[in-house]
Scaffold this active site. Structure first.
Site, mmCIF file in Angstrom:
data_model
loop_
_atom_site.group_PDB
_atom_site.id
_atom_site.type_symbol
_atom_site.label_atom_id
_atom_site.label_comp_id
_atom_site.label_asym_id
_atom_site.label_seq_id
_atom_site.Cartn_x
_atom_site.Cartn_y
_atom_site.Cartn_z
ATOM 1 N N LYS A 35 1.692 -5.818 8.935
ATOM 2 C CA LYS A 35 2.860 -5.263 8.252
ATOM 3 C C LYS A 35 3.696 -4.565 9.320
ATOM 4 O O LYS A 35 3.222 -3.663 10.007
ATOM 5 C CB LYS A 35 2.392 -4.269 7.179
ATOM 6 C CG LYS A 35 3.515 -3.404 6.583
ATOM 7 C CD LYS A 35 3.800 -3.784 5.131
ATOM 8 C CE LYS A 35 5.076 -3.148 4.621
ATOM 9 N NZ LYS A 35 4.908 -1.813 4.082
ATOM 10 N N ASN B 82 9.983 -7.139 2.519
ATOM 11 C CA ASN B 82 9.665 -5.852 1.903
ATOM 12 C C ASN B 82 10.807 -4.867 2.153
ATOM 13 O O ASN B 82 11.466 -4.911 3.175
ATOM 14 C CB ASN B 82 8.345 -5.339 2.529
ATOM 15 C CG ASN B 82 8.011 -3.902 2.171
ATOM 16 O OD1 ASN B 82 7.902 -3.054 3.045
ATOM 17 N ND2 ASN B 82 7.835 -3.612 0.908
ATOM 18 N N CYS C 193 4.133 1.989 9.570
ATOM 19 C CA CYS C 193 4.189 3.330 8.989
ATOM 20 C C CYS C 193 5.030 4.263 9.862
ATOM 21 O O CYS C 193 4.783 4.399 11.059
ATOM 22 C CB CYS C 193 2.779 3.888 8.834
ATOM 23 S SG CYS C 193 2.783 5.575 8.184
ATOM 24 N N ARG D 25 7.380 1.142 -3.670
ATOM 25 C CA ARG D 25 7.911 2.195 -4.530
ATOM 26 C C ARG D 25 8.597 1.634 -5.769
ATOM 27 O O ARG D 25 8.657 2.281 -6.805
ATOM 28 C CB ARG D 25 8.871 3.083 -3.720
ATOM 29 C CG ARG D 25 8.111 3.907 -2.658
ATOM 30 C CD ARG D 25 9.027 4.774 -1.832
ATOM 31 N NE ARG D 25 10.008 4.005 -1.081
ATOM 32 C CZ ARG D 25 11.047 4.553 -0.434
ATOM 33 N NH1 ARG D 25 11.226 5.854 -0.456
ATOM 34 N NH2 ARG D 25 11.885 3.792 0.237
ATOM 35 N N PRO E 81 0.844 -1.201 0.000
ATOM 36 C CA PRO E 81 0.000 0.000 0.000
ATOM 37 C C PRO E 81 0.876 1.247 0.000
ATOM 38 O O PRO E 81 1.815 1.344 0.788
ATOM 39 C CB PRO E 81 -0.777 -0.111 1.321
ATOM 40 C CG PRO E 81 -0.030 -1.072 2.164
ATOM 41 C CD PRO E 81 0.848 -1.899 1.290
ATOM 42 N N LEU E 82 0.599 2.178 -0.904
ATOM 43 C CA LEU E 82 1.366 3.436 -0.977
ATOM 44 C C LEU E 82 0.378 4.579 -1.116
ATOM 45 O O LEU E 82 -0.331 4.653 -2.127
ATOM 46 C CB LEU E 82 2.249 3.449 -2.225
ATOM 47 C CG LEU E 82 3.543 2.663 -2.266
ATOM 48 C CD1 LEU E 82 4.207 2.901 -3.614
ATOM 49 C CD2 LEU E 82 4.483 3.093 -1.151
ATOM 50 N N ALA E 83 0.329 5.452 -0.141
ATOM 51 C CA ALA E 83 -0.627 6.561 -0.185
ATOM 52 C C ALA E 83 -0.431 7.368 -1.462
ATOM 53 O O ALA E 83 0.687 7.741 -1.813
ATOM 54 C CB ALA E 83 -0.451 7.445 1.034
ATOM 55 N N GLN F 235 -5.907 -2.555 4.582
ATOM 56 C CA GLN F 235 -4.967 -2.278 5.677
ATOM 57 C C GLN F 235 -5.517 -1.178 6.578
ATOM 58 O O GLN F 235 -5.887 -0.104 6.107
ATOM 59 C CB GLN F 235 -3.610 -1.839 5.132
ATOM 60 C CG GLN F 235 -2.586 -1.695 6.259
ATOM 61 C CD GLN F 235 -1.255 -1.151 5.785
ATOM 62 O OE1 GLN F 235 -1.118 0.030 5.517
ATOM 63 N NE2 GLN F 235 -0.262 -2.030 5.691
#
Length: 309
Positions: A139, A198, A99, A223, A14-16, A68
């Protein structure tokens, strides 16, 4: 729907701002085994934020699909899980305990949970207890400021997590420090549940290397997939190279999905992706210049066709 851990699992992180529905549906179509929603605040879920529910929408291709959530209050997390139980099509609830962003950490969520194993365990237990979904995952990072991968992995396992993803940096390492794949291997070795690696996986070769060093059950790529979504196609088809025609097909698919999801404004939103996709191509500067002025989807699609041919 069950996850097959017999062969490496390829997961989109997940990437904002990047892994919205159009992007997820593209990597899913071209080889990702599992996609995860952008991080959702459990508070926002509980207070029925419209924007939050829009973020939960998934593409028909996205099975299995993970949502998530972030949070540090057991009651609120429980309420959030009960809301998610009512939504069909979610297979996994994933807890964000990694995060590093200050505003998330300040609220005691994300990687702040790594400072308190008891608290981490309680939140995992709460999700596991109330969730009606098939899987519960977490995560994590290697620790908050010191590396304690074994403690973290064991805490998640004993609290009921079905699998975990380990990002190979501490919270203090943010996104800049060297990724410690050996420490991910230690997490993997300390538990019986599947572990996904990851951190800085940005090419086919790097993914293969990380799998061999960590002995993990899969890799999660974030990314490294932005501007490079064909990395999943390469992994799925075990190809170190990818043809220009496949790249073009993937870029056009991404564009079409953007228009379908966001309407005509999707063309304007797609500019940032085209800036990345065109890197290294001859004439990229004038191409970017041109698309920065285009708002019409049909016109933009023609430019993409022309440029990537």
């Amino acid at each position: 729907m069950s996850l097959d851990f017999d062969k490496p699992l390829y997961v989109l992180a997940p990437l904002a701002g990047f892994t919205d529905l159009p992007f997820r549906s593209v990597v899913k179509k071209f080889g990702a085994d599992l996609t995860v929603s952008e991080m959702i605040s459990s508070n926002a879920l509980v207070y029925d934020s419209k924007k939050t529910f829009k973020m939960l929408e998934k593409s028909p291709l996205e099975t299995p699909y993970a949502v998530q959530i972030a949070g540090n209050d057991k009651e609120i997390v429980k309420e959030a899980v009960l809301k998610l139980n009512e939504i069909d099509g979610i297979d996994i609830i994933d807890l964000n305990a990694g995060c590093p962003v200050p505003k998330v950490v300040k609220n005691g969520a994300g990687s702040a949970l790594l400072k308190d194993m008891k608290k981490l365990g309680e939140i995992v237990e709460t999700i596991k207890k109330y969730s009606k979904k098939e899987y519960m995952s977490v995560k994590v990072r290697l620790g908050f400021s010191e590396k304690i991968p074994e403690d973290i992995a064991k805490t998640c396992e004993s609290a009921g997590a079905d699998f975990i993803t380990v990002h190979g940096r501490t919270r203090s390492g943010f996104f800049k420090s060297e990724v410690d794949y050996e420490a991910i291997a230690r997490a993997k070795e300390s538990v019986k549940i599947p572990v996904i690696a990851n951190g800085d996986i940005d090419s086919f070769d790097k993914a293969e290397y990380v799998l061999s060093i960590t002995k993990c059950d899969g890799v999660m790529i974030g990314r490294g997939a932005v501007g490079n979504p064909w990395i999943f196609y390469q992994l799925k088809n075990t190809k170190a190279d990818v043809s220009e025609s496949i790249k073009k097909e993937i870029i056009l698919e991404h564009f079409d999905q953007m228009i379908e999801f966001y309407g005509d404004y999707g063309a304007v939103m797609f500019r940032k992706h085209l800036h990345t996709y065109s890197k290294g191509y001859k004439g990229a500067a004038s191409f970017r210049d041109k698309i920065n002025r285009i708002t019409d989807p049909k016109e933009m699609r023609e430019e993409i066709e022309r440029f990537f041919s």
